[in-house]
Design an enzyme around this catalytic site. Structure first.
Site, short mmCIF file in Angstrom:
data_model
loop_
_atom_site.label_atom_id
_atom_site.label_comp_id
_atom_site.label_asym_id
_atom_site.label_seq_id
_atom_site.Cartn_x
_atom_site.Cartn_y
_atom_site.Cartn_z
N VAL A 104 35.05 -27.17 32.48
CA VAL A 104 35.79 -26.16 33.27
C VAL A 104 35.27 -24.76 32.97
O VAL A 104 35.91 -23.78 33.31
CB VAL A 104 37.30 -26.26 32.96
CG1 VAL A 104 37.85 -27.62 33.39
CG2 VAL A 104 37.59 -25.98 31.49
N ASP A 105 34.09 -24.66 32.30
CA ASP A 105 33.60 -23.38 31.75
C ASP A 105 32.73 -22.58 32.72
O ASP A 105 32.32 -21.46 32.38
CB ASP A 105 32.85 -23.63 30.45
CG ASP A 105 31.70 -24.64 30.60
OD1 ASP A 105 31.44 -25.39 29.63
OD2 ASP A 105 31.07 -24.67 31.68
N HIS A 120 36.92 -31.60 36.96
CA HIS A 120 38.17 -31.27 36.25
C HIS A 120 38.60 -29.83 36.50
O HIS A 120 39.35 -29.24 35.71
CB HIS A 120 38.01 -31.52 34.74
CG HIS A 120 37.87 -32.96 34.38
ND1 HIS A 120 37.32 -33.38 33.18
CD2 HIS A 120 38.18 -34.09 35.06
CE1 HIS A 120 37.32 -34.72 33.15
NE2 HIS A 120 37.83 -35.17 34.26
N CYS A 128 49.17 -21.14 41.42
CA CYS A 128 50.61 -21.36 41.22
C CYS A 128 50.92 -22.83 41.48
O CYS A 128 50.52 -23.38 42.52
CB CYS A 128 51.42 -20.50 42.18
SG CYS A 128 53.17 -20.94 42.19
#
Ligand code: APR
Length: 247
Positions: A104-105, A120, A128
């Protein structure tokens, strides 16, 4: 399992017409981001069911933000390493169709890779949970956690917690790429998490050859891998790139 050599990887890349990569936390370890399950992995300090499960976030967001704050901090300081750049270069050379990443980087994208499936999610985006509104990190005040939307919904990084589904589009694109590839580079993953760890089996069942780059062997090495490289991602990829014609 016989240990393979960079010239073999260069040969495989040269002869493939539809190579893809599946990457995990290991490819970003050399960028200063710890893995999850290694000796100094995040899960040795944080119980993933208490700090990375959607139910944990909903019931105690302030607690889960302890891990998220640390992750955001580490990721914001990290830069792509030679392994990320090698994959971006392979794409530019037309030798790599796409990357499916569990990370997720955002480092593949920062290295210049264009076709990246964020299996991911991405920690650089925020959303939100109630109304789905997207938030730019610059607009959020991380001194007041947890974060709430004007609809009173909880705001979270746009990453997949345990207990959440893989985004439909990413899941579909990833399995289609796996079915259509002739070579899958599996880089820096323990292959411990579903459904990402099904992707190499899908590729193999559709005729692809599996290359695995990981200093430690995994279940894949024992069951599936055709060519195993027991060195770090940046070392193996940099050496193979140097042997590729036209590079
Ligand atoms: N080069 C290549 N591989 C490496 C390197 C390196 N420099 N350093 C470590 N590795 C390997 C480790 O040996 C290990 O097998 O990377 C792997 C990382 O495994 P995990 O920590 O389990 O990470 P990953 O497979 O990406 O986890 C999958 O699990 O926790 C969840 O959502 C999270 O996306 C993550 C998923």
């Amino acid at each position: 399992m016989k240990i393979s050599t960079p010239d073999k990887l260069a040969e495989l890349l040269q002869n493939s017409v539809a190579a893809i990569a599946l990457t995990g936390a290991g490819i970003s370890v050399e960028s200063g981001i710890p893995s999850f399950r290694g000796a100094y992995g995040l899960w040795t300090r944080y119980d993933p069911m208490e700090y990375a499960h959607i139910q944990a976030f909903l019931s105690n967001p302030a607690k889960v933000w302890k891990l998220l704050r640390e992750l955001e901090d580490i990721i914001s300081k990290a830069r792509p390493n030679p392994a990320h750049y090698a994959l971006a270069e392979l794409e530019k050379m037309g030798r790599l169709r796409a990357i499916i990443t569990q990370n997720v980087d955002n480092l593949h994208q920062e290295a210049g890779s264009r076709h990246v499936i964020e299996f991911h999610g991405n920690a650089r985006r925020f959303v939100c949970l109630r109304c789905g509104r997207a938030f730019d990190p610059e607009t959020l005040n991380f001194d007041q956690l947890p974060l709430y939307c004007s609809c009173e919904g909880l705001i979270k990084p746009d990453i997949i917690f345990f207990g959440e589904e893989i985004p439909v589009a990413a899941n579909k694109a990833a399995f289609e790429l796996a079915k259509a590839c002739d070579l899958m580079l599996v880089i820096g993953t323990s292959a411990a998490v579903m459904p990402a760890n099904h992707l190499p089996y899908t590729a193999k069942n559709h005729g692809a050859r599996i290359v695995e780059i990981n200093p430690e062997t995994t279940e894949l090495t024992r069951r599936l891998t055709d060519y195993y490289f027991d060195e770090s991602a940046s070392q193996v990829l940099s050496e193979a790139m140097a042997l590729l014609p036209g590079n």
